[in-house]
Each structure stands twice: as C-alpha cells, then as structure tokens.
Design an enzyme around this catalytic site. Structure first.
Site, PDB file in Angstrom:
ATOM      1  N   ASP A  51       0.820  -1.214   0.000  1.00 59.36           N
ATOM      2  CA  ASP A  51       0.000   0.000   0.000  1.00 59.36           C
ATOM      3  C   ASP A  51       0.854   1.265   0.000  1.00 59.36           C
ATOM      4  OD1 ASP A  51      -2.499  -1.250  -0.081  1.00 59.36           O
ATOM      5  OD2 ASP A  51      -2.558  -1.504   2.095  1.00 59.36           O
ATOM      6  N   GLY A  52       1.965   1.238   0.738  1.00 54.95           N
ATOM      7  CA  GLY A  52       2.840   2.409   0.780  1.00 54.95           C
ATOM      8  C   GLY A  52       3.403   2.735  -0.587  1.00 54.95           C
ATOM      9  N   ASN A 125      -3.980   9.533   1.774  1.00 51.52           N
ATOM     10  CA  ASN A 125      -4.539   8.831   2.927  1.00 51.52           C
ATOM     11  C   ASN A 125      -5.019   9.798   4.000  1.00 51.52           C
ATOM     12  OD1 ASN A 125      -4.597   6.135   2.290  1.00 51.52           O
ATOM     13  ND2 ASN A 125      -2.845   5.554   3.534  1.00 51.52           N
ATOM     14  N   GLU A 126      -4.108  10.649   4.471  1.00 53.11           N
ATOM     15  CA  GLU A 126      -4.462  11.564   5.546  1.00 53.11           C
ATOM     16  C   GLU A 126      -3.432  12.673   5.671  1.00 53.11           C
ATOM     17  OE1 GLU A 126      -1.504   9.015   6.858  1.00 53.11           O
ATOM     18  OE2 GLU A 126      -3.511   8.140   6.952  1.00 53.11           O
ATOM     19  N   THR A 166      -9.376   3.713   6.626  1.00 52.83           N
ATOM     20  CA  THR A 166      -9.084   2.378   7.170  1.00 52.83           C
ATOM     21  C   THR A 166      -7.615   2.228   7.558  1.00 52.83           C
ATOM     22  OG1 THR A 166      -8.657   1.504   4.954  1.00 52.83           O
ATOM     23  CG2 THR A 166     -10.906   1.318   5.789  1.00 52.83           C
ATOM     24  N   ASN A 169      -6.114   6.430  10.512  1.00 51.74           N
ATOM     25  CA  ASN A 169      -7.347   6.891  11.154  1.00 51.74           C
ATOM     26  C   ASN A 169      -8.021   5.782  11.950  1.00 51.74           C
ATOM     27  OD1 ASN A 169      -9.867   8.721  11.331  1.00 51.74           O
ATOM     28  ND2 ASN A 169     -10.637   6.931  10.247  1.00 51.74           N
ATOM     29  N   LEU A 170      -8.115   4.595  11.374  1.00 51.93           N
ATOM     30  CA  LEU A 170      -8.745   3.473  12.075  1.00 51.93           C
ATOM     31  C   LEU A 170      -7.915   3.041  13.279  1.00 51.93           C
ATOM     32  CD1 LEU A 170     -11.003   1.372  12.237  1.00 51.93           C
ATOM     33  CD2 LEU A 170      -9.714  -0.042  10.628  1.00 51.93           C
ATOM     34  N   SER A 171      -6.598   3.058  13.131  1.00 52.93           N
ATOM     35  CA  SER A 171      -5.718   2.707  14.254  1.00 52.93           C
ATOM     36  C   SER A 171      -5.875   3.680  15.415  1.00 52.93           C
ATOM     37  CB  SER A 171      -4.260   2.677  13.786  1.00 52.93           C
ATOM     38  OG  SER A 171      -4.066   1.688  12.799  1.00 52.93           O
TER      39      SER A 171
END
Length: 266
Positions: A51-52, A125-126, A166, A169-171
């Site tokens: 993903d990275g 992502n963020e 996911t 943020n989810l972490s």
C-alpha cells in the site's frame, strides 16, 4: 482515464515496483511478457508492491500530470495490500480493461512554519499533526473560520480521506467512511483534554484550520502521507477537488465493498 476504444492487447503499460526482490522480480517478468512503456507514454501504470508503494506511485502520477494523472492498477507484492489487486501474471491487459474505476480526491495541506515559510503537500490517505517532543501538543481547531475547539491537548490529530479512513485513522479509533459519503473524519490521537472528545465527521468541502498553541514549548510536525514539515504554527487542510486520481480494481475486489466489509471485521 483509459481510452475504452483501445483493445486490451494494445494497452501501453508502465510497470513500477517497490525496492524489494519480490517486486523487482515480478516487474522483470511482466515487462518481458507485456512490454514496458515509459511512464509519460503509458495508458496505465501498474504498481507492484504494498500500500505504501501504491501511494508513492499515485503521487508520482500527480507530479507527472497534476490535473489528469494516469490511472493506477496495483498488484500486491508487499504485505497488507488493502488498496491492491491480487498478483497474477496471466491476462493482465484484460484485467485492466475490465477493472472498476474508483476516483479519489486527496487532501491539500498548507503548513506554515515558525519562520513564516509555507509548505504545500497532498495527502491521499491523511494529513496528521504530531507532537515532536515529550510534551503533549496543544491545538486550536477551526472549521470554515469558526473555532470549534479552543484547546485540544493530545499526541496529535488527523484528517483522513475516505480511502485512508481504514489506515492510520482506524488505528487511532476513528470511523471508517464509505467512499461516496462526502465526509472527512477528524480524529484525535490520544486526546488528554477534553478526554472524552472522539473527533468529528465533517462535510468534504470543509476547510479545517489547526493552530498550534505554545508552539515553542510544544512543537508539532505536520505530515501529508510521506511529506513531513516540522515546527509548524498553523496547518490548513481541505479536499483538493481539482485533483482526481483513478484507482483500478478487479470487480471481485471492489474497494467500496472492502471498506464496507472492514466495518464488520472483528
């Protein structure tokens, strides 16, 4: 966008790979089988890694053409692979031609440093703000020019895209957001005061401004994906609608379904 009039076997594919033996080996085999077009001449980019690395490839596509970046089809040669398709060498042009398209809009970060310098970056992502030292960060949060939280004492705070909801943020116990919801989660990281504040869901057109209070005693860095800016005093975050990224997925691995399914995963 891929020209749908192009026959699958005529697709010009550029292969990009992560710096691992597994990804490099896959790239060599695929390039030998399907050819390997230069990045700027390709119809589609195939990213081989995790993903990275997919995020790196998307950023590369933006740099090459900010307002019409090439579509990216990822195949997992890494670890998690949430945003990637299953690796398979056979029938790749046909898989790409039949893939479902997902449009992503990144977040734009404008980070102002102590010295007055402003750094712009995009977060697919963020965008996250993080304390730099043992001292907790002290932040003031405004939405569309209205102060909503006078003081947040925390390890940090982040704004995620739906696709990134996911991930970090989810972490941080933030909510998973469906792709078409038109919402951005604003999530605290280890909030100390107010202790019970769990964040907010904002309209995707909201403009978020975060001021760093006591910035000398409590320095903060701002991060948009892999771009880090240290010693910031103010960060402005907004969805960058002018940039539309296209991710390609095999129909059976639809991203919308993955995000929905993730909400029911123990």
């Amino acid at each position: 966008m891929i020209d749908l009039t192009i026959a699958p076997d005529d697709l010009r594919i550029a292969f990009a790979c992560a710096d691992t033996d597994e990804a490099r080996s896959a790239r060599l085999r695929l390039a030998h089988r399907y050819g390997n077009s230069p990045f700027d001449e390709a119809d589609v980019i195939v990213a081989l890694g995790g993903d990275g690395f997919l995020l790196e490839t998307l950023h590369r596509a933006i740099r090459q053409d900010p307002f019409s970046p090439k579509p990216v089809y990822g195949m997992n040669r890494g670890s998690v692979g949430f945003l990637l398709n299953t690796f398979r060498e056979e029938d790749l042009p046909q898989r790409i031609a039949q893939a479902q398209r997902v449009t992503l809009h990144p977040l734009r970060m404008d980070a102002t440093r102590v010295n007055g310098e402003t750094v712009e970056a995009l977060g697919i992502n963020e965008v996250s703000l993080l304390r730099e030292t043992r001292q907790a960060a002290k932040l003031k949060i405004s939405i569309d020019g209205v102060v909503r939280l006078e003081e947040l004492i925390c390890d940090g705070v982040l704004v995620a895209t739906p696709a990134g909801s996911t991930a970090y943020n989810l972490s941080a116990h933030g909510p998973i957001v469906p792709l078409g919801a038109g919402i951005l989660p604003l999530t605290p990281i280890s909030a100390f005061r107010p202790r019970r504040w769990r964040g907010a869901l904002l309209p995707h057109r909201a403009r978020i401004t975060i001021d760093i209070l006591e910035n000398v005693k409590r320095p903060v860095s701002a991060v948009a994906d892999s771009t880090e800016v240290r010693e910031v005093i103010r960060v402005e975050i907004a969805e960058q609608r002018k940039v539309a990224l296209t991710l390609l997925f095999d129909p059976e691995l639809n991203l919308e379904e993955r995000i929905l399914k993730e909400q029911f995963t123990p």
